[in-house]
Design a protein around this motif. Structure first.
Motif, short mmCIF file in Angstrom:
data_model
loop_
_atom_site.label_atom_id
_atom_site.label_comp_id
_atom_site.label_asym_id
_atom_site.label_seq_id
_atom_site.Cartn_x
_atom_site.Cartn_y
_atom_site.Cartn_z
N GLU A 12 -9.13 6.15 -7.69
CA GLU A 12 -10.43 6.29 -8.36
C GLU A 12 -10.58 7.69 -8.94
O GLU A 12 -10.98 7.88 -10.08
CB GLU A 12 -11.58 6.02 -7.38
CG GLU A 12 -12.94 6.29 -8.01
CD GLU A 12 -14.10 6.17 -7.03
OE1 GLU A 12 -14.08 5.28 -6.16
OE2 GLU A 12 -15.05 6.98 -7.15
N MET A 13 -10.20 8.68 -8.13
CA MET A 13 -10.39 10.06 -8.56
C MET A 13 -9.48 10.46 -9.72
O MET A 13 -9.92 11.14 -10.65
CB MET A 13 -10.20 11.01 -7.37
CG MET A 13 -11.41 10.98 -6.43
SD MET A 13 -11.14 11.87 -4.90
CE MET A 13 -11.10 13.55 -5.48
N ILE A 14 -8.25 10.08 -9.67
CA ILE A 14 -7.36 10.50 -10.77
C ILE A 14 -7.58 9.66 -12.03
O ILE A 14 -7.16 10.04 -13.12
CB ILE A 14 -5.86 10.47 -10.38
CG1 ILE A 14 -5.38 9.06 -10.07
CG2 ILE A 14 -5.59 11.40 -9.20
CD1 ILE A 14 -3.87 8.99 -9.78
N GLY A 15 -8.25 8.52 -11.89
CA GLY A 15 -8.58 7.73 -13.05
C GLY A 15 -7.58 6.62 -13.36
O GLY A 15 -6.43 6.66 -12.92
N LYS A 16 -8.05 5.69 -14.14
CA LYS A 16 -7.25 4.51 -14.47
C LYS A 16 -5.97 4.88 -15.22
O LYS A 16 -4.87 4.43 -14.92
CB LYS A 16 -8.09 3.55 -15.33
CG LYS A 16 -7.51 2.15 -15.44
CD LYS A 16 -8.25 1.34 -16.49
CE LYS A 16 -9.50 0.68 -15.92
NZ LYS A 16 -10.09 -0.32 -16.87
N GLU A 17 -6.14 5.75 -16.17
CA GLU A 17 -5.03 6.12 -17.04
C GLU A 17 -3.87 6.76 -16.25
O GLU A 17 -2.72 6.34 -16.35
CB GLU A 17 -5.53 7.11 -18.08
CG GLU A 17 -4.70 7.14 -19.34
CD GLU A 17 -5.31 8.11 -20.35
OE1 GLU A 17 -4.58 9.02 -20.80
OE2 GLU A 17 -6.52 7.97 -20.64
N SER A 18 -4.22 7.76 -15.42
CA SER A 18 -3.19 8.43 -14.63
C SER A 18 -2.57 7.47 -13.64
O SER A 18 -1.36 7.50 -13.39
CB SER A 18 -3.79 9.60 -13.85
OG SER A 18 -4.06 10.64 -14.72
N GLN B 46 0.81 -1.22 0.00
CA GLN B 46 0.00 0.00 0.00
C GLN B 46 0.85 1.28 0.00
O GLN B 46 0.51 2.24 -0.68
CB GLN B 46 -0.94 0.00 1.20
CG GLN B 46 -2.36 0.18 0.75
CD GLN B 46 -3.36 0.15 1.90
OE1 GLN B 46 -3.69 1.15 2.47
NE2 GLN B 46 -3.83 -1.03 2.24
N MET B 47 1.94 1.22 0.79
CA MET B 47 2.80 2.42 0.84
C MET B 47 3.45 2.69 -0.52
O MET B 47 3.44 3.83 -1.00
CB MET B 47 3.83 2.29 1.96
CG MET B 47 4.71 3.51 2.13
SD MET B 47 3.79 5.07 2.29
CE MET B 47 3.30 4.98 4.00
N PRO B 48 4.01 1.68 -1.16
CA PRO B 48 4.56 1.93 -2.50
C PRO B 48 3.50 2.50 -3.46
O PRO B 48 3.78 3.43 -4.22
CB PRO B 48 5.00 0.55 -2.96
CG PRO B 48 5.30 -0.19 -1.70
CD PRO B 48 4.32 0.32 -0.68
N PHE B 49 2.32 1.96 -3.37
CA PHE B 49 1.25 2.41 -4.24
C PHE B 49 0.98 3.91 -3.99
O PHE B 49 0.83 4.71 -4.91
CB PHE B 49 -0.02 1.59 -3.97
CG PHE B 49 -1.09 1.74 -5.02
CD1 PHE B 49 -0.77 1.94 -6.36
CD2 PHE B 49 -2.44 1.66 -4.67
CE1 PHE B 49 -1.76 2.07 -7.33
CE2 PHE B 49 -3.44 1.79 -5.63
CZ PHE B 49 -3.10 1.99 -6.95
N ARG B 50 0.98 4.27 -2.72
CA ARG B 50 0.77 5.67 -2.34
C ARG B 50 1.87 6.57 -2.89
O ARG B 50 1.62 7.63 -3.45
CB ARG B 50 0.72 5.80 -0.81
CG ARG B 50 0.73 7.23 -0.29
CD ARG B 50 0.55 7.27 1.20
NE ARG B 50 -0.74 6.69 1.57
CZ ARG B 50 -1.91 7.35 1.47
NH1 ARG B 50 -1.91 8.59 1.02
NH2 ARG B 50 -3.04 6.78 1.80
N ILE B 51 3.11 6.10 -2.74
CA ILE B 51 4.24 6.88 -3.25
C ILE B 51 4.09 7.08 -4.75
O ILE B 51 4.35 8.16 -5.29
CB ILE B 51 5.58 6.18 -2.94
CG1 ILE B 51 5.77 5.97 -1.43
CG2 ILE B 51 6.75 6.96 -3.54
CD1 ILE B 51 6.12 7.18 -0.63
N MET B 52 3.64 6.03 -5.43
CA MET B 52 3.48 6.13 -6.88
C MET B 52 2.44 7.17 -7.28
O MET B 52 2.63 7.92 -8.23
CB MET B 52 3.03 4.76 -7.44
CG MET B 52 4.09 3.70 -7.36
SD MET B 52 3.36 2.08 -7.66
CE MET B 52 4.81 1.02 -7.48
N LEU B 53 1.36 7.20 -6.54
CA LEU B 53 0.27 8.11 -6.91
C LEU B 53 0.44 9.53 -6.38
O LEU B 53 0.14 10.50 -7.06
CB LEU B 53 -1.07 7.55 -6.41
CG LEU B 53 -1.46 6.17 -6.89
CD1 LEU B 53 -2.90 5.87 -6.48
CD2 LEU B 53 -1.33 6.05 -8.41
#
Length: 508
Positions: free
Chosen positions: A490-496, A469-476
RNA sequence: GCCGCGUUGGUCAAUCGGUUAAGACGCCUCCCUUUCACGGAGGAAUGACGAGUUCGAUUCUCGUACGUGGUACCA
């Protein structure tokens, strides 16, 4: 008997509007409104050497921003116009003359050099600052020591003069202050203050009394620094024959530096890193701009709230008050006598509380320009509204909305990969690749769906959620902060989301 | 120097002679949250000093100390 309450705020247009000034204005405003009265702004621009272009407009703007606009002012005229002392200049002289006539004031022809000489000659260890008073006035050049003929002669020749008050001897001058109670002064210790200056302008001392009288001010609030000269004003009200119309005085405690000693100044703000002025002040003389509470991201509600609590207390445990609540609950009797040190941390706390309180819509109106000024392109207000709802609790100042929400609009420019690198491995890379392909196959893109896939995949790969989860957060997001990751995705969308995941995967 | 005003935790402060001396900010711990906040539960920390008045002083009086303001033809 019950006169209409009229209070005034009387600043000099010499620069930025200091916290303390706003507080004086606020208390005057609150008091007036509480008693269904009138709040007037009078510009005390009698010192032409200190006048600064634009300062008057700026003060009005500050009061407007705070929501404490005057009912009468140079811009919003009223029955006692003009509200600028420079424009009232002709009115003061007659009163100075009246005072001379009655023997309560006199002409003084001493030059600055004469005064300087008197001060240096009389200066001693016991008396480091000799005054122009009952003990010295008979040695000076004035209408008390000169014959009527000489005086008329000097006047006829247009010799520069000032008018000084003739303070009485051996008298106790007392008055009642709304905050401090009875205050007594020995008249022998008060000097013969200048009432009318060489340029024909009144000094503050004459001007406040004349204007407060003429403008029918019933309650006069000002800073504690005026307490020492209050006896002069008391005598003036008396000598002018207006004793029964004298306003009730209240001398407000000072706002002090957080550290060290002395009253809070603009310099302290610069030094300690917080604003002291209500709004940005651009000084035309130095070409420098000093940051204001507004621009650093304070809400006006929070600003007046924190100012109200600095030197006043309701007596209840509650600390958060709207302007209307303050109007109904405010009382001069509960204003403190002692000065208060300004605490910026507490000030920010007030703002944080207010940010959490205001509606998302209002918040959006305020935040949108801040974001746009930073170059963020906002295509959709509904989206912005959602973002605001998601990050609001995390923002203390309005400007915090930028760092707390940029990543909803733009791909982060830096990623805190150091936080995840040490524990990174091939399995994790594989996990994210698989996550993307599974999501790509799904037609749904929402937080719940994504979390489900994420968790199932983690279980299947036998990797702990926390490790992922933390890596995922860092990525986004780029860093270790922000709302729930799945919500962000969800908010930034699949593509982003995919774009950012891939980008960071490439960096690991 | 002189005069005025003031003095409850680090800060803002309640108390209007009798309390285990509130509460808030900040700080610390824990819970919630596999982030950061928010929220929740706790914790450490206070009457400048000395006299007097009083059955009893944080509260009233005086003194001392300290702080602060003034002592301008600035406000």
């Amino acid at each position: 008997m019950n006169k209409e309450v009229r209070t005034r705020f009387a600043p000099s247009p010499t620069g930025g509007l200091h916290l303390g000034g706003v507080r004086t204005a606020l208390y005057s405003y609150l008091y007036a409104k509480k008693h269904a009265g009138t709040f007037v702004l009078r510009v005390e621009d009698t010192d032409q050497t200190r006048y600064v272009e634009g300062a008057e407009k700026y003060i009005l703007d500050c009061l407007d921003w705070c929501g404490i606009s005057p009912d009468e002012s140079p811009l919003k005229s009223g029955p006692y116009a003009p509200y600028r002392q420079s424009e009232r200049k002709p009115m003061y002289k007659q009163y100075a003359l009246q005072l001379i006539e009655n023997g309560h004031a006199y002409y003084a022809f001493d030059t600055p050099e004469d005064l300087e000489k008197m001060r240096t000659d009389l200066k001693s260890e016991k008396n480091p600052s000799p005054q122009y008073d009952h003990s010295t006035r008979m040695q000076m050049k004035n209408s008390l020591t000169l014959s009527a003929e000489e005086v008329n002669d000097l006047l006829a020749k247009n010799t520069p003069f000032v008018v000084r008050i003739k303070m009485p001897s051996n008298e106790t001058i007392s008055f009642t202050d709304m905050i401090r109670g009875e205050i007594n002064n020995d008249s022998n210790l008060v000097d013969d203050k200048v009432l009318l200056k060489g340029d024909g302008m009144p000094t503050y001392h004459l001007a406040v009394v004349v204007d407060d009288y003429l403008m029918k001010i019933t309650h006069a609030f000002r800073g504690e620094e005026w307490l020492p000269s209050a006896p002069v004003h008391i005598k003036l009200w008396d000598y002018l024959g207006w004793k029964n119309d004298m306003p009730q005085w209240a001398h407000l405690p000072l706002i002090l530096k957080p550290d060290g000693n002395g009253k809070l100044s603009k310099r302290d703000g610069d030094r300690l890193g917080f604003p002291v002025f209500a709004m940005n002040w651009f000084d035309p003389k130095t070409n420098e701009t000093t940051i204001g509470f507004k621009e650093i991201g304070f809400l006006p509600e929070a600003f007046i709230n924190l100012l109200a609590m600095l030197g006043w207390h309701s007596g209840e445990e509650k600390e958060l008050f709207s302007k209307d609540e303050l109007i109904s609950i405010f009382s001069m009797e509960r204003v403190h006598k002692g000065g208060a040190k300004f605490d910026y941390e507490k000030a920010k706390w007030f703002n944080h509380e207010w940010v959490k309180t205001i509606s998302d819509d209002r918040c959006m109106m305020l935040v949108k320009p801040i974001l746009q000024a930073k170059g963020i392109v906002i295509k959709d207000d509904a989206y912005l509204l959602k973002v605001i709802g998601a990050v609001k609790d995390r923002c203390t100042l309005l400007n915090d909305f930028y760092t707390q929400s940029v990543y909803f609009f733009e791909t982060p420019t830096s990623f805190d990969t150091d936080a995840i690198k040490p524990k990174w491995n091939e399995d994790k890379t594989a996990f994210f690749n698989e996550l993307m392909s599974q999501c790509a196959a799904s037609t749904n893109w929402n937080a719940v769906e994504l979390e489900t896939i994420f968790k199932e995949l983690a279980t299947a790969k036998n990797i702990k959620m926390g490790e992922l989860q933390m890596p995922f957060r860092i990525m986004l997001v780029g860093g270790k902060f922000g709302p729930g990751v799945f919500e962000i995705a969800e908010m930034i969308g699949k593509e982003s989301t995919f774009e950012r995941v891939k980008m960071v995967l490439g960096m690991l």
